[in-house]
Design a protein around this motif. Sequence first.
Motif, PDB file in Angstrom:
ATOM      1  N   GLY A 351      14.305  15.866  53.007  1.00 15.16           N
ATOM      2  CA  GLY A 351      15.545  15.103  53.012  1.00 15.16           C
ATOM      3  C   GLY A 351      16.394  15.374  54.244  1.00 15.16           C
ATOM      4  O   GLY A 351      17.017  14.463  54.804  1.00 15.16           O
ATOM      5  N   ILE A 352      16.428  16.640  54.681  1.00 13.64           N
ATOM      6  CA  ILE A 352      17.178  16.997  55.891  1.00 13.64           C
ATOM      7  C   ILE A 352      16.465  16.456  57.127  1.00 13.64           C
ATOM      8  O   ILE A 352      17.101  15.918  58.045  1.00 13.64           O
ATOM      9  CB  ILE A 352      17.378  18.525  55.973  1.00 13.64           C
ATOM     10  N   ASP A 353      15.129  16.588  57.169  1.00 14.28           N
ATOM     11  CA  ASP A 353      14.360  16.069  58.312  1.00 14.28           C
ATOM     12  C   ASP A 353      14.541  14.562  58.462  1.00 14.28           C
ATOM     13  O   ASP A 353      14.638  14.046  59.572  1.00 14.28           O
ATOM     14  CB  ASP A 353      12.865  16.388  58.132  1.00 14.28           C
ATOM     15  N   PHE A 356      18.676  12.074  55.350  1.00 17.96           N
ATOM     16  CA  PHE A 356      19.385  11.638  54.147  1.00 17.96           C
ATOM     17  C   PHE A 356      20.226  12.757  53.547  1.00 17.96           C
ATOM     18  O   PHE A 356      21.160  12.495  52.790  1.00 17.96           O
ATOM     19  CB  PHE A 356      18.389  11.144  53.097  1.00 17.96           C
ATOM     20  N   LEU A 357      19.896  14.007  53.855  1.00 17.55           N
ATOM     21  CA  LEU A 357      20.638  15.151  53.322  1.00 17.55           C
ATOM     22  C   LEU A 357      21.303  15.920  54.449  1.00 17.55           C
ATOM     23  O   LEU A 357      20.830  15.925  55.600  1.00 17.55           O
ATOM     24  CB  LEU A 357      19.701  16.080  52.538  1.00 17.55           C
ATOM     25  N   ALA A 358      22.395  16.577  54.102  1.00 12.37           N
ATOM     26  CA  ALA A 358      23.182  17.315  55.090  1.00 12.37           C
ATOM     27  C   ALA A 358      22.526  18.659  55.402  1.00 12.37           C
ATOM     28  O   ALA A 358      22.171  19.401  54.484  1.00 12.37           O
ATOM     29  CB  ALA A 358      24.601  17.540  54.567  1.00 12.37           C
ATOM     30  N   PRO A 359      22.374  18.989  56.679  1.00 22.55           N
ATOM     31  CA  PRO A 359      21.910  20.328  57.036  1.00 22.55           C
ATOM     32  C   PRO A 359      23.037  21.339  56.867  1.00 22.55           C
ATOM     33  O   PRO A 359      24.185  20.972  56.592  1.00 22.55           O
ATOM     34  CB  PRO A 359      21.511  20.184  58.503  1.00 22.55           C
ATOM     35  N   TYR A 360      22.715  22.588  57.063  1.00 24.09           N
ATOM     36  CA  TYR A 360      23.708  23.635  56.845  1.00 24.09           C
ATOM     37  C   TYR A 360      23.680  24.622  58.002  1.00 24.09           C
ATOM     38  O   TYR A 360      22.687  24.754  58.723  1.00 24.09           O
ATOM     39  CB  TYR A 360      23.419  24.388  55.536  1.00 24.09           C
ATOM     40  N   LYS A 361      24.819  25.250  58.211  1.00 21.04           N
ATOM     41  CA  LYS A 361      24.849  26.433  59.069  1.00 21.04           C
ATOM     42  C   LYS A 361      25.264  27.599  58.189  1.00 21.04           C
ATOM     43  O   LYS A 361      25.990  27.424  57.197  1.00 21.04           O
ATOM     44  CB  LYS A 361      25.785  26.249  60.259  1.00 21.04           C
ATOM     45  N   VAL A 362      24.784  28.773  58.525  1.00 20.55           N
ATOM     46  CA  VAL A 362      25.006  29.953  57.701  1.00 20.55           C
ATOM     47  C   VAL A 362      25.820  30.970  58.490  1.00 20.55           C
ATOM     48  O   VAL A 362      25.448  31.347  59.609  1.00 20.55           O
ATOM     49  CB  VAL A 362      23.672  30.588  57.258  1.00 20.55           C
ATOM     50  N   GLY A 618      12.691  23.926  60.270  1.00 20.23           N
ATOM     51  CA  GLY A 618      13.245  24.264  58.961  1.00 20.23           C
ATOM     52  C   GLY A 618      13.654  25.706  58.806  1.00 20.23           C
ATOM     53  O   GLY A 618      14.181  26.089  57.767  1.00 20.23           O
ATOM     54  N   THR A 619      13.448  26.520  59.839  1.00 21.78           N
ATOM     55  CA  THR A 619      13.868  27.921  59.764  1.00 21.78           C
ATOM     56  C   THR A 619      15.261  28.069  60.351  1.00 21.78           C
ATOM     57  O   THR A 619      15.738  27.215  61.112  1.00 21.78           O
ATOM     58  CB  THR A 619      12.894  28.831  60.533  1.00 21.78           C
TER      59      THR A 619
END
Length: 783
Positions: A351-353, A356-362, A618-619
């Motif tokens: 979904g992120i790729d 459609f979905l939101a990525p995140y930062k940590v 994805g990492t």
Amino acid sequence: MDDSEKKKLSESDICDLFISPAIRDAGWDPMTQIRREVTLTPGPVIVRGNMSSRNKKKKKFADYVLFQEPSVPVGVIEAKDNNVGVSHGIQQALGYADILEVPSAFSSNGDAFASHNKVPETGEDIETEFSLSEFPSPNSLWERYKKFRGIKDEDERLILQPYYEDPSGKEARYYQVEAINRTIEAVANGQKRALLVMATGTGKTYTTFQIIWRLWKAGEAKRILFLADRNILVDQTLVNDFKPFGAVMTKVRNRKIDPSYEIHLGLYQALTGPDESDKIFKSVSRDFFDLIVIDECHRGSAAADAAWREILEYFSDAIQIGLTATPKETKYVSSTEYFGEPVYTYSLKQGIDDGFLAPYKVVKIDIDRDVEGWTPPPGMTDDLGAEIDEREYNRQDMDRILVLNQRTKLVATRVMQLLKATDPFSKTIIFCEDIDHAERMRKAIVNAAGPLALKNPKYVMRITGDSVEGKAELDNFIDPESKFPVIATTSELLTTGVDAKTCKVIVLDKTISSMTTFKQIIGRGTRIDEEHNKYFFTIMDFKGATDLFRDPDFDGNPVVIYAPDIDDDPVPPDPPDDPDGDGDGPDDEGPVGITKIRVSGVDANIIAERIEYLGPDGTLITESYKDFAKKQVLSEYASLDEFIRNWNETDKKRAIIEELEEYGVLLENLAAEVGKDFGDFDLLCHIAYEQPPLTRKERANNVKKRDYFTKYGDQARAVLSALLEKYADEGIMTIESAKVLRLQPFNSIGTPMEIINDVFGGKDQYEQAIKELEEQIYKQADA
């Protein structure tokens, strides 16, 4: 049309003049079976720092998708202009065919068609070429699709049952289409149990609605039960995605199943209970429901001996479809053991790729007392005067056994520091160890927020199962149009089932070991909401929970390690009964029988922080926006000389800027990091090739020193001087647009047409003058 003329045509012209007529002539209905320019995925969002942009280079866009019915895609066509070969686009078409899971991929340059057939007849070539007049008919591709999907002739009517057509024009995304069709096919093949695994935020409920609608309209299921274990899940479904069912739909209330309705939405708790009198599902016959859909099936119905499983077993002859983002596979509980392997899976990573979905930062934050541990000195007492056991307390003990008040204040202060530096009204969920911790965190946030909390007492609310006031604000918290509450402190209530689309910050001050729980918590932030400028979310991790991102199981397939055994007795207890029967029972209240040690006089400090971003594979990686932009520029222009040559040879600099934007390189983002006074050329040269940048004003002044304007007449000189000032203030893209001539001071010279025709002698001469001005601006680039 001769070959030379044909090669001058654009790709769009090739489609209009050659490809579309050939498809129509083969019998395809242009209104229902042919769709042009279909966006399959919008491209992933890239996040660096506090900025984000889409990588449009990874957008997936099919020139044609062919449908047997509007609900079933059967083939794709990739179009190219006539300067390449017939099969030039076949690999691209195959990529789209894989996404849509269709067997037929075609490519054309307007001369003929190239074809790739995933299910060739015996002795038939996989790839062939044929003339425009030989394009296959709808029936031939449908027969090929049926063979590819294993669809029997007698199942066609069900497979081709149309979707519900939303009056607003809303359409299913490609993966929703696949999830719906794979489920319908499973039912058509006689499968009684089906599992759909779709990441949070991907529209499971909308997908479910279309599955139910098609089965209901086809007469395959006349009475349907939608089961959930949270009241809010049922209520959201009732008024949103399921609304088109209208008068045939009801919510199970008052301990009664009303047979006059066809679509029933019910809570487990409303249908059953510990006593036989509570089991109202037995008030109807075992064959009453033809279809049961179980939302969040990894929870209440996953365990073999769960009280709620008896509902499913009572209606065992019904088709049963389980929905989850996180199928549970543990020693005692298995989703797939009951439902079988998923008929379709769409993961968070996919979904992120796709975008459609939101990525995140940590943002990982280490506190000294957590990392180094804390041992009380001999004889030390807590706030109540009781002596504290002399042992080392670690991160897992914090707020579960040991409460260091200064640590709570530190976390609250750091959260508010982030919000104030970005947007103090970003919807934020703080996950705490238990209700007590959530209440203490609420108070600490109030104090750290200061004036923000003074202006509105609902700036922060504790939303836990025991708080009537907090639960009353849940709808406002998840409503994008409601400003308050901004921050919710919780323990368990907001882990699942809450559609908080605008949530931008998730704070983890909670020990999390369960992958299922972790995925559900992360799912609170994964929705993109463009209307409210929400493209990514931030995770603040104080307890090391995000280490689970590195676990292969985070986005892997669930592995069944549980199988029924007649001797398998030790099972975990059922969830505690919900006295109200509304599915919103109390949260976890912490370790049973443990009295917390509360200490005020021990300080706590942050000893380390690091920020990680989602990388292309994805990492999590550590990378600044400048580093990211540098990679993208170098991928397109390997050297400074190549970049300068392309920049100088391009008539419109906008073309290069827009090309880089497709990679996710936004110049306003670079300007925010490097400096807002630098021009586009200098920003790119500086970050990619480490060239010292000049400001726009410095470049404009260099042009003025050369007396370059003397060759023009007075009016032309005035226009060009004003354009140079516009460049110094706003940048190159402003002066490349003729719209600038409508503004001051140009409107005092004449209209845009008067300036272009009368002052410069026509469009060609005006554009040549702009080109020469740009050459002067960037002249030192040749040095």
